[in-house]
Enzyme design. Structure first.
Site, mmCIF file in Angstrom:
data_model
loop_
_atom_site.group_PDB
_atom_site.id
_atom_site.type_symbol
_atom_site.label_atom_id
_atom_site.label_comp_id
_atom_site.label_asym_id
_atom_site.label_seq_id
_atom_site.Cartn_x
_atom_site.Cartn_y
_atom_site.Cartn_z
ATOM 1 N N CYS B 87 -41.110 10.540 -8.337
ATOM 2 C CA CYS B 87 -40.084 9.681 -8.399
ATOM 3 C C CYS B 87 -40.999 8.183 -7.611
ATOM 4 C CB CYS B 87 -38.605 10.312 -7.805
ATOM 5 S SG CYS B 87 -38.603 11.813 -8.573
ATOM 6 N N CYS B 210 -24.835 12.312 -5.679
ATOM 7 C CA CYS B 210 -27.091 11.774 -7.162
ATOM 8 C C CYS B 210 -27.228 10.634 -7.631
ATOM 9 C CB CYS B 210 -26.673 13.203 -7.869
ATOM 10 S SG CYS B 210 -26.307 14.911 -7.085
ATOM 11 N N LYS B 332 -29.002 5.402 -5.764
ATOM 12 C CA LYS B 332 -27.278 5.750 -6.365
ATOM 13 C C LYS B 332 -27.194 4.708 -7.202
ATOM 14 C CE LYS B 332 -23.525 7.828 -6.335
ATOM 15 N NZ LYS B 332 -23.675 7.517 -7.501
ATOM 16 N N HIS B 336 -31.864 4.660 -11.437
ATOM 17 C CA HIS B 336 -32.910 5.486 -10.691
ATOM 18 C C HIS B 336 -33.984 5.966 -12.526
ATOM 19 C CE1 HIS B 336 -36.179 7.739 -8.321
ATOM 20 N NE2 HIS B 336 -35.966 9.144 -8.682
#
Lengths: 134, 388
Positions: B87, B210, B332, B336
């Protein structure tokens, strides 16, 4: 699906908790490491097999409600970060324990269990899970 | 070492973009950045693109020359490199561009990041993401990515008394910020109650703790500071670019209440930029899960270890707070698309420093920071940007 040797070569560690001990500093590593991060080059060729007792304490835990593909249908299940009595940490599932019962500081011991099946035609893989220590 | 500037930015809208392919996203972000910088494609000396797993998500590797091709620039034979750090891939691409210019090897560099995550079905996206963790010793035994952050969340809660409401307050703030960002995946505001009543993913993390599965791409154009003026007046200087590593498994870390790689990268970045945490006016941090933002604002030195939850609950990181964090909506709410995130963070900070952030503009922002993490903390990249 993966070729069987990928799992077969990890059998000593996953079935019998065989880790490594650095003969130079005495530190114990599990999962096994081929180089000691403390002694580095001095540890090359000096890492001997070391069987861990499999007992330890829960440092943190979670209850998995959304599982990865090979674990579908098993949720919810408890996964924990466990500090083994030899001082090294490991990630593993806790079984035969109600999720209301698990807590940080709980004593656990490793037990031999089925981990997953690699699809309908793939091999069945085994390894350690943990149960509450009586 | 030459000083480096960001002279252009561009990004796609983030979201579930059913009508757009990986190639469409890459081309759109790249062209927007090129046009924003006022350069032409032929001016580009090198390109770095961050992507975690185009192979896993769209069965396509070798995407760096593909990015050049979709931009119609193949006749210039620009050196094109894809970088991977889970990431943090986008942040690494940014740093590669920075180093290429600072070293004097290249002048104009296009950096980007992209991920097309919704072309796979069912739990496959989760499975691809799990490859950022330790496949043999974490994922093999049934651990998931949210599960790893849940372990850190439980540990933090036990050690410092951080509460579920404090975790939720991160999501509430970031959704509020995202409601003002037209590029964000989610524009709806949520409440603490919404977070706590959303389905459990990995106890204590609920669904709304998440970050989502997202399609998107982001790009930026970098240039030596001394020639940047030739192209544009909208110049933002790169004050620091640092990166650090750690074990990819959580169980092999020295501590579980922080990401040591992030602490390390941050310390080096402050030293490189000659600034302190209190000098930062706005920050984009890697809130892949709510606990990650709480640990980030502690690891970056904005708040004492253990105080991040309370600081968020007290509104200190809101847009009108002491130190606005994730004004874009963060991972969030903005979304993402893993490889794009690090460059999208740079996009937001550049907009803030140029005063172009619209309703979410932080007043008089002069120094901004980005914090981009790979996996559960095996990679951390920090950039500090400043107005000139």
């Amino acid at each position: 699906m993966m070729a069987v040797p990928r799992y077969w070569r990890e059998i000593p560690a996953r079935y019998n908790l065989i880790g490594k001990r650095c003969k130079i500093c005495g530190n114990i590593y599990f999962p096994p490491r081929s180089i000691c991060p403390v002694c580095r080059r001095k540890s090359v060729g000096q890492m001997e097999d070391y069987k861990l007792k499999g007992t330890g304490v829960v440092e943190s835990y979670t209850v998995i409600h959304v599982p990865p593909p090979h674990f579908e249908g098993e949720e919810p299940y408890i996964m924990a970060l466990i500090k083994l009595d030899e001082g090294t940490y490991v990630t593993g599932q806790i079984v035969e324990c109600d999720e209301k019962e698990v807590h940080i500081g709980m004593r656990v011991r490793a037990t031999f269990r089925k981990i997953m099946e690699d699809g309908e035609k793939g091999a069945i893989y085994y390894g350690y899970k943990f149960v509450k220590e009586e | 070492m030459r000083e480096v500037a960001v002279i252009g930015i561009g990004m796609t809208k983030f979201g579930e973009l059913w009508d757009k392919s990986f190639r469409d996203l890459v081309a759109e972000a790249g062209i927007k950045a090129i046009m924003d910088a006022g350069i032409e494609g032929k001016d580009i000396d090198a390109m770095y693109i961050g992507g975690m797993s185009s192979g896993g998500f769209v069965e396509q590797e070798h995407v760096a020359p593909l990015a050049i091709e979709v931009a119609g620039l193949e006749d210039f034979h620009i050196p094109a490199t894809r970088v991977e750090g889970a990431c943090a891939s986008g942040g690494i691409a940014m740093r590669q561009g920075y180093m290429a210019i600072a070293s004097g090897i290249h002048d104009i560099v296009l950096v980007g990041g992209a991920e097309k995550m919704t072309d796979v079905v069912g739990t496959e996206a989760t499975n691809v993401l799990a490859s950022a963790a330790d496949r043999e010793w974490e994922a093999f035994f049934g651990m998931t990515f949210p599960g790893l952050y849940a372990l850190m969340a439980r540990y933090h809660m036990h050690k410092y008394g951080t509460t579920q409401e404090q975790l939720a307050s991160v999501a509430v703030k970031n959704h509020y910020n995202g409601s003002m960002n037209p590029n964000a995946q989610f524009n709806r505001k949520i409440s603490i109650e919404d977070v706590l009543s959303s389905p459990m993913v990995a106890d204590p993390l609920h669904l709304l703790d998440c970050s989502p599965i997202t399609d998107g791409a982001a790009a930026a154009i970098l240039a030596p500071l001394d020639i940047a003026k030739k192209y544009t007046d909208k110049i933002v200087k790169v004050l620091a670019s640092t990166q650090a590593s750690d074990t990819i498994s959580l169980h092999n870390r020295k501590r579980f209440d922080a990401l040591p790689a992030a602490i390390h990268a941050a310390r080096q970045a402050y030293k490189m930029a000659g600034v302190e945490p209190k000098d930062i006016d706005v920050a984009e941090v890697h809130d892949c899960f709510t606990i990650a933002e709480i640990m980030a604002i502690e690891d970056l030195g904005f708040f004492e270890k253990g105080e991040g939850g309370k600081a968020t609950e007290d509104g200190l990181t809101a847009i009108d707070g002491e130190l606005p964090v994730n004004t874009s909506g963060g991972l969030k709410a903005k979304g993402h698309p893993v490889g794009a995130t690090g460059v999208a963070q740079v996009n937001e900070i550049v907009m803030q420093l140029r005063g172009e952030a619209g309703k979410r503009q932080v007043k008089d922002a002069e120094i901004g920071l980005t914090h981009n993490v790979g996996g559960s903390g095996g990679t951390a990249v920090v950039h500090i940007l400043g107005v000139i």
